[in-house]
Structure formats: C-alpha cells, structure tokens
Design a protein around this motif. Structure first.
Motif, short mmCIF file in Angstrom:
data_model
loop_
_atom_site.label_atom_id
_atom_site.label_comp_id
_atom_site.label_asym_id
_atom_site.label_seq_id
_atom_site.Cartn_x
_atom_site.Cartn_y
_atom_site.Cartn_z
N THR A 46 -24.03 24.14 41.19
CA THR A 46 -23.55 22.91 41.83
C THR A 46 -24.66 21.88 41.91
O THR A 46 -24.46 20.71 41.58
N TYR A 50 -25.07 18.26 39.85
CA TYR A 50 -25.21 17.01 40.57
C TYR A 50 -26.49 16.29 40.18
O TYR A 50 -26.50 15.11 39.92
N THR A 54 -28.27 12.18 38.88
CA THR A 54 -29.02 11.39 39.85
C THR A 54 -30.49 11.78 39.82
O THR A 54 -30.83 12.86 39.39
N LEU A 58 -30.30 14.25 47.29
CA LEU A 58 -28.87 14.44 47.41
C LEU A 58 -28.40 13.65 48.63
O LEU A 58 -29.00 13.76 49.69
N PRO A 61 -23.82 13.33 52.84
CA PRO A 61 -22.49 13.95 52.86
C PRO A 61 -22.38 15.08 51.85
O PRO A 61 -21.76 16.11 52.12
N PHE A 62 -23.02 14.90 50.72
CA PHE A 62 -22.99 15.93 49.70
C PHE A 62 -23.74 17.17 50.17
O PHE A 62 -23.30 18.30 49.99
N ARG A 63 -24.87 16.95 50.81
CA ARG A 63 -25.66 18.09 51.33
C ARG A 63 -24.88 18.85 52.38
O ARG A 63 -24.88 20.07 52.42
N ARG A 65 -21.69 19.06 52.66
CA ARG A 65 -20.63 19.82 52.00
C ARG A 65 -21.21 21.07 51.35
O ARG A 65 -20.61 22.13 51.36
N LEU A 66 -22.38 20.91 50.79
CA LEU A 66 -23.03 22.03 50.12
C LEU A 66 -23.40 23.12 51.12
O LEU A 66 -23.22 24.31 50.87
#
Ligand SMILES: [Zn+2]
Length: 87
Positions: A46, A50, A54, A58, A61-63, A65-66
């Motif tokens: 994942t 990602y 980029t 990170l 919000p992505f972190r 979620r992770l």
C-alpha cells in the motif's frame, strides 16, 4: 522482538523512515513469523503504491486510514485468544 513490538514499529514505518538498526530486528522477526509477514506485506504494498505517485510525506488522512487498516489486518492475523474447539 515480539509481534506487538513489530506492530508498533509498523505504525512508525507508516509515519516516516525507520532506524536501520531497528529494521534488522524487524526483518529477523518477519523471517520466522508468518502472520506478521502477511500484515507487513500488505502495508508495504500500500505504501509503495502510494509513494510512487508522491515525493515523501503521506497526507494525514491517508496515514490515519493506513493505521486503521493496519490494526484491522493485525486483528485478523493475530486473534486475541485461541478459539476453544467447537464441540
Ligand atoms: Zn510476529
């Protein structure tokens, strides 16, 4: 290293670079622990996917979620108690 410690480190791994010395212990644990391999493999893929698009950081919000996905994955592979044999 214990499974719980590995999970802790994975959380840090999501947030940024991890100390290489720690990585060695990490790899060592992984070599002998199948449930952890499953979780780590999943998270790494994942993150790699990602990071391809980029530079470094990170987004928060992505972190988050992770982290959530990580805990969920962890619960699946590391059940808190062994199920008693169904009679
Ligand atoms: Zn483990």
């Amino acid at each position: 290293m214990k499974c719980e410690e590995l999970l802790q480190m994975l959380n840090e791994y999501v947030d940024g670079p991890v100390d290489p010395g720690v990585c060695a212990e990490f790899e060592q644990h992984l070599a002998g622990c199948n449930p952890c391999q499953v979780v780590v493999d999943n998270i790494r893929r994942t993150i790699t996917l990602y990071k391809d698009g980029t530079p470094h950081e990170l987004p928060l919000p992505f972190r988050n979620r992770l982290h959530a996905a990580l805990r969920e994955r962890w619960r699946e592979t590391h059940p808190p108690e062994k199920n008693p044999p169904a009679n």
